[in-house]
Design a protein around this motif. Structure first.
Motif, PDB file in Angstrom:
ATOM      1  N   ILE A 190      80.128 -26.863  44.678  1.00  0.00           N
ATOM      2  CA  ILE A 190      79.255 -27.266  43.571  1.00  0.00           C
ATOM      3  C   ILE A 190      78.384 -26.059  43.227  1.00  0.00           C
ATOM      4  O   ILE A 190      77.627 -25.578  44.065  1.00  0.00           O
ATOM      5  N   SER A 191      78.506 -25.564  42.005  1.00  0.00           N
ATOM      6  CA  SER A 191      77.731 -24.367  41.681  1.00  0.00           C
ATOM      7  C   SER A 191      76.249 -24.713  41.592  1.00  0.00           C
ATOM      8  O   SER A 191      75.866 -25.768  41.092  1.00  0.00           O
ATOM      9  N   GLN A 192      75.452 -23.813  42.128  1.00  0.00           N
ATOM     10  CA  GLN A 192      74.016 -24.026  42.261  1.00  0.00           C
ATOM     11  C   GLN A 192      73.308 -23.415  41.054  1.00  0.00           C
ATOM     12  O   GLN A 192      73.667 -22.338  40.592  1.00  0.00           O
ATOM     13  N   ARG A 193      72.315 -24.125  40.543  1.00  0.00           N
ATOM     14  CA  ARG A 193      71.628 -23.675  39.322  1.00  0.00           C
ATOM     15  C   ARG A 193      70.215 -23.203  39.620  1.00  0.00           C
ATOM     16  O   ARG A 193      69.616 -23.580  40.610  1.00  0.00           O
ATOM     17  N   ASP A 194      69.717 -22.392  38.721  1.00  0.00           N
ATOM     18  CA  ASP A 194      68.305 -21.992  38.764  1.00  0.00           C
ATOM     19  C   ASP A 194      67.575 -22.844  37.749  1.00  0.00           C
ATOM     20  O   ASP A 194      67.928 -22.845  36.576  1.00  0.00           O
ATOM     21  N   TYR A 195      66.571 -23.556  38.182  1.00  0.00           N
ATOM     22  CA  TYR A 195      65.811 -24.394  37.258  1.00  0.00           C
ATOM     23  C   TYR A 195      64.544 -23.682  36.823  1.00  0.00           C
ATOM     24  O   TYR A 195      64.051 -22.786  37.508  1.00  0.00           O
ATOM     25  N   LYS A 196      64.066 -24.115  35.679  1.00  0.00           N
ATOM     26  CA  LYS A 196      62.829 -23.567  35.140  1.00  0.00           C
ATOM     27  C   LYS A 196      61.660 -24.074  36.003  1.00  0.00           C
ATOM     28  O   LYS A 196      61.359 -25.272  36.001  1.00  0.00           O
ATOM     29  N   ILE A 197      61.078 -23.185  36.761  1.00  0.00           N
ATOM     30  CA  ILE A 197      59.960 -23.568  37.632  1.00  0.00           C
ATOM     31  C   ILE A 197      58.701 -22.898  37.095  1.00  0.00           C
ATOM     32  O   ILE A 197      58.672 -21.687  36.856  1.00  0.00           O
TER      33      ILE A 197
END
Ligand SMILES: [Zn+2]
Length: 268
Positions: free
Chosen positions: A90-97
């Motif tokens: 499952i590809s991991q995402r960068d979220y807007k933090i």
């Protein structure tokens, strides 16, 4: 032929029976917030990570992955004594933090009556999302329910003085109160509520097999529980009810209680 896009197939470990392999088709995104549609021979049983999942009479199924899903997703299909299994990363995402420092920490403590109220309402929402209807309305894809600037995205999170807030799971589309909202896909209305404590005017549409849309902060709901809707039907009007800072539609997509990213499934 299997329709698997990307590297997933190359990376996947295989343990399959050749005959069954040719009859299993998968399409979608093996990523956090993603949805994958599958079809196997009618009468198949399908498991995701060891848990049986719903399969339609025609052999269709759907799986979804949450915001923080680590993977891999192990899909197991059995049909007439044959079995097939694959493991998908499952590809991991960068979220807007967003880090917010130096603010006076206002901890919103709703009074006990409101705490009780929001718990009761959360239970209604939970139950509506558990509906196991064997419809396949989600197969035709999703259209934008409203037009307007996107002011909030899936997975984003604010961190107040180093304390992470609850991630945002919806897709926020801003517009004036009264902006029409259309059904993004066909389905059956499973919940309408004029004024929930947090989400205000709340509407849930079941698109089949555990896939649902939730629309919140509505000013007006134009459909009734149990009603069937078609893609593009006028269903509600935008508002700022509940705990909303301004008028917008917050649209969520779920696979049962797994939260998916509407932007990954919406097409036109
Ligand atoms: Zn929102």
């Amino acid at each position: 032929m299997k329709k698997i896009i990307g590297l997933a197939l190359l990376l996947a470990s295989q343990l399959s029976t050749a005959a069954l392999n040719d009859d299993i088709h998968l399409r979608g995104q093996w990523t956090q917030g993603g949805m994958v549609l599958g079809v196997a021979p009618a009468g198949s049983q399908v498991e995701l990570n060891g848990e049986p999942i719903m399969v339609s009479e025609s052999g269709n199924f759907v799986v979804g992955f949450g915001r923080d899903e680590k993977g891999p997703a192990i899909l197991h299909v059995t049909h007439q004594g044959e079995s097939w299994q694959q493991s998908f990363p499952i590809s991991q995402r960068d979220y807007k933090i967003q880090d917010i420092h130096g603010i006076s920490q206002k901890i919103m403590k709703p009074n006990p009556a409101n705490v009780q109220r929001s718990k009761t309402e959360a239970a209604l929402v939970y139950t509506a999302r558990q509906t196991k209807r064997e419809g396949l309305d989600f197969l035709l894809g999703f259209k934008w329910p409203a037009k307007g600037p996107i002011t909030g995205v899936y997975g984003s999170q604010r961190i107040y003085n180093d304390v992470p807030g609850r991630p945002h799971f919806g897709l926020d589309i801003a517009g004036p109160v009264g902006t029409p909202i259309y059904a993004p896909a066909a389905g059956v209305v499973t919940l309408t509520h004029d004024d929930m404590f947090y989400s205000g005017g709340t509407l849930i549409i079941d698109h089949g097999m555990g896939i649902s849309s939730t629309m919140i902060h509505l000013s007006k709901i134009l459909v009734k529980e149990g009603q069937q809707v078609k893609t593009g039907d006028l269903i509600a009007e935008m508002g700022k009810s509940g705990r909303a800072t301004g008028p917008h539609l917050d649209w969520r997509i779920n696979w049962f209680n797994v939260r998916l990213d509407p932007q990954l499934v919406v097409s036109e």
